[in-house]
Design a protein around this motif. Sequence first.
Motif, short mmCIF file in Angstrom:
data_model
loop_
_atom_site.label_atom_id
_atom_site.label_comp_id
_atom_site.label_asym_id
_atom_site.label_seq_id
_atom_site.Cartn_x
_atom_site.Cartn_y
_atom_site.Cartn_z
N LEU A 100 0.82 -1.21 0.00
CA LEU A 100 0.00 0.00 0.00
C LEU A 100 0.85 1.26 0.00
N ASN A 101 1.93 1.24 0.77
CA ASN A 101 2.83 2.41 0.80
C ASN A 101 3.46 2.65 -0.57
N GLU A 102 3.82 1.56 -1.24
CA GLU A 102 4.38 1.69 -2.59
C GLU A 102 3.33 2.27 -3.55
N GLY A 103 2.08 1.83 -3.37
CA GLY A 103 1.01 2.37 -4.19
C GLY A 103 0.78 3.85 -3.93
N LEU A 104 0.85 4.24 -2.68
CA LEU A 104 0.65 5.64 -2.32
C LEU A 104 1.80 6.52 -2.81
N GLY A 153 -2.58 10.06 -1.88
CA GLY A 153 -3.93 10.50 -1.57
C GLY A 153 -5.03 9.61 -2.12
N ASP A 154 -4.69 8.49 -2.76
CA ASP A 154 -5.75 7.61 -3.29
C ASP A 154 -6.61 7.10 -2.13
N ILE A 155 -7.89 7.36 -2.20
CA ILE A 155 -8.79 7.07 -1.07
C ILE A 155 -8.89 5.57 -0.79
N ALA A 156 -9.05 4.77 -1.83
CA ALA A 156 -9.20 3.32 -1.63
C ALA A 156 -7.95 2.73 -0.98
N THR A 157 -6.78 3.20 -1.41
CA THR A 157 -5.52 2.70 -0.85
C THR A 157 -5.37 3.12 0.60
N LEU A 158 -5.67 4.39 0.88
CA LEU A 158 -5.59 4.88 2.26
C LEU A 158 -6.58 4.16 3.17
N ALA A 159 -7.80 3.94 2.68
CA ALA A 159 -8.81 3.27 3.50
C ALA A 159 -8.40 1.83 3.80
N THR A 160 -7.81 1.16 2.81
CA THR A 160 -7.35 -0.21 3.03
C THR A 160 -6.21 -0.24 4.04
N LYS A 161 -5.31 0.72 3.94
CA LYS A 161 -4.20 0.81 4.89
C LYS A 161 -4.74 1.04 6.31
N PHE A 162 -5.71 1.92 6.43
CA PHE A 162 -6.33 2.18 7.73
C PHE A 162 -6.94 0.89 8.30
N ASP A 163 -7.69 0.18 7.48
CA ASP A 163 -8.35 -1.05 7.95
C ASP A 163 -7.34 -2.08 8.43
N ILE A 164 -6.25 -2.26 7.68
CA ILE A 164 -5.26 -3.28 8.03
C ILE A 164 -4.51 -2.89 9.30
N ASP A 206 -0.87 4.50 14.00
CA ASP A 206 -0.56 4.44 12.58
C ASP A 206 -1.85 4.48 11.75
N ALA A 207 -2.89 3.83 12.25
CA ALA A 207 -4.17 3.84 11.55
C ALA A 207 -4.74 5.26 11.49
N ARG A 208 -4.65 5.98 12.60
CA ARG A 208 -5.13 7.36 12.60
C ARG A 208 -4.35 8.22 11.62
N ALA A 209 -3.04 8.00 11.55
CA ALA A 209 -2.21 8.75 10.61
C ALA A 209 -2.60 8.44 9.17
N ALA A 210 -2.92 7.17 8.90
CA ALA A 210 -3.33 6.80 7.56
C ALA A 210 -4.66 7.43 7.19
N ALA A 211 -5.54 7.59 8.19
CA ALA A 211 -6.87 8.14 7.94
C ALA A 211 -6.86 9.65 7.80
N ALA A 212 -5.83 10.31 8.28
CA ALA A 212 -5.79 11.77 8.29
C ALA A 212 -6.00 12.39 6.91
N PRO A 213 -5.32 11.90 5.86
CA PRO A 213 -5.56 12.51 4.53
C PRO A 213 -6.99 12.31 4.03
N ILE A 214 -7.65 11.24 4.47
CA ILE A 214 -9.03 11.00 4.04
C ILE A 214 -9.94 12.06 4.63
N ASN A 215 -9.67 12.45 5.87
CA ASN A 215 -10.51 13.39 6.58
C ASN A 215 -10.24 14.84 6.20
N ASP A 216 -9.09 15.07 5.55
CA ASP A 216 -8.76 16.46 5.18
C ASP A 216 -9.63 16.97 4.04
#
Length: 203
Positions: free
Chosen positions: A164-168, A173-184, A193-203
Motif C-alpha cells: 500500500l505504501n508503494e502504491g501511495l 492520496g488515493d482514497i481506496a488505498t488509504l482506506a485499506t491501509k487504515f483497515d489493516i 498508525d491507523a489514525r495517521a493513515a486516515a488523516a488525509p481521508i478526513n482532510d
Amino acid sequence: RCSRDWSSDVCSSDLGQVAEAKAVLGDIVTAAKGAPSAINAQAGLAGLLHAEGNVAEAKRLVGEVLKAESENPQALLLRGRIQYDEGQIADAIDSMRSVLRNVPDSVPALTILSQAHMRNGQWQLAAETLRKQIDANPRCATPVVQLAQLLATNQQPDAAVKVLNEGLARQPGDIATLATKFDILLATGKIADARAAAAPIND
C-alpha cells in the motif's frame, strides 16, 4: 488509469454504436474472408456478441477464430472470460496463460488470471499475478488494494502495508488505498498508525 471492467456489460446508450460496429465487422469478415483482417474482425464481432449476452454465438465465433489462428490473443482472452464465467477455472487459467505467452503485459488477461487463481484457492499465485498487474499498470490502485487485502487475509499484514505504501508513493492520496491501509493497521492494533493513515481521508 485502470483497465475497463471485463464483465462486458453494454449500456442501452451504447446499443446504436454496437449495432454499427457489428455491421462494419461483419462486412470485413465477408469481404476479406480468411485474411488476417477478417479473422481479427471475427474476434471483435465475438466480443460484441458476448457483450450483448449472446454467449452461444460468441463461443461459436471464438472457436472459428482459434481454428484459423490458434494464438489469436483477442479470441483467447474472450474464451477465458467465458470459461471463467461458466466456472471452468482450470480452462480459464490455461487460456490466460496462452494470452500472456504472447502479450505478457496484458492487463485484462492478468486480471482474469488473478481472479481465477483466487477462486481456485491459490492465493500465492494470485498474489504473484497481482504484482504483475501492478507492474503492467502501476497507476491503477485496484490491484494494489486487492494484493494488500490478499496478503492481510493470509497473515502478512506488514507485507500488505508495504504494498500500500508503494502504491501511495505512485498515487498519493488515493482514497481506496488509504482506506485499506487504515483497515489493516486498525485490525493489527496499530491505532496511532491507523489514525495517521486516515488523516488525509478526513482532510
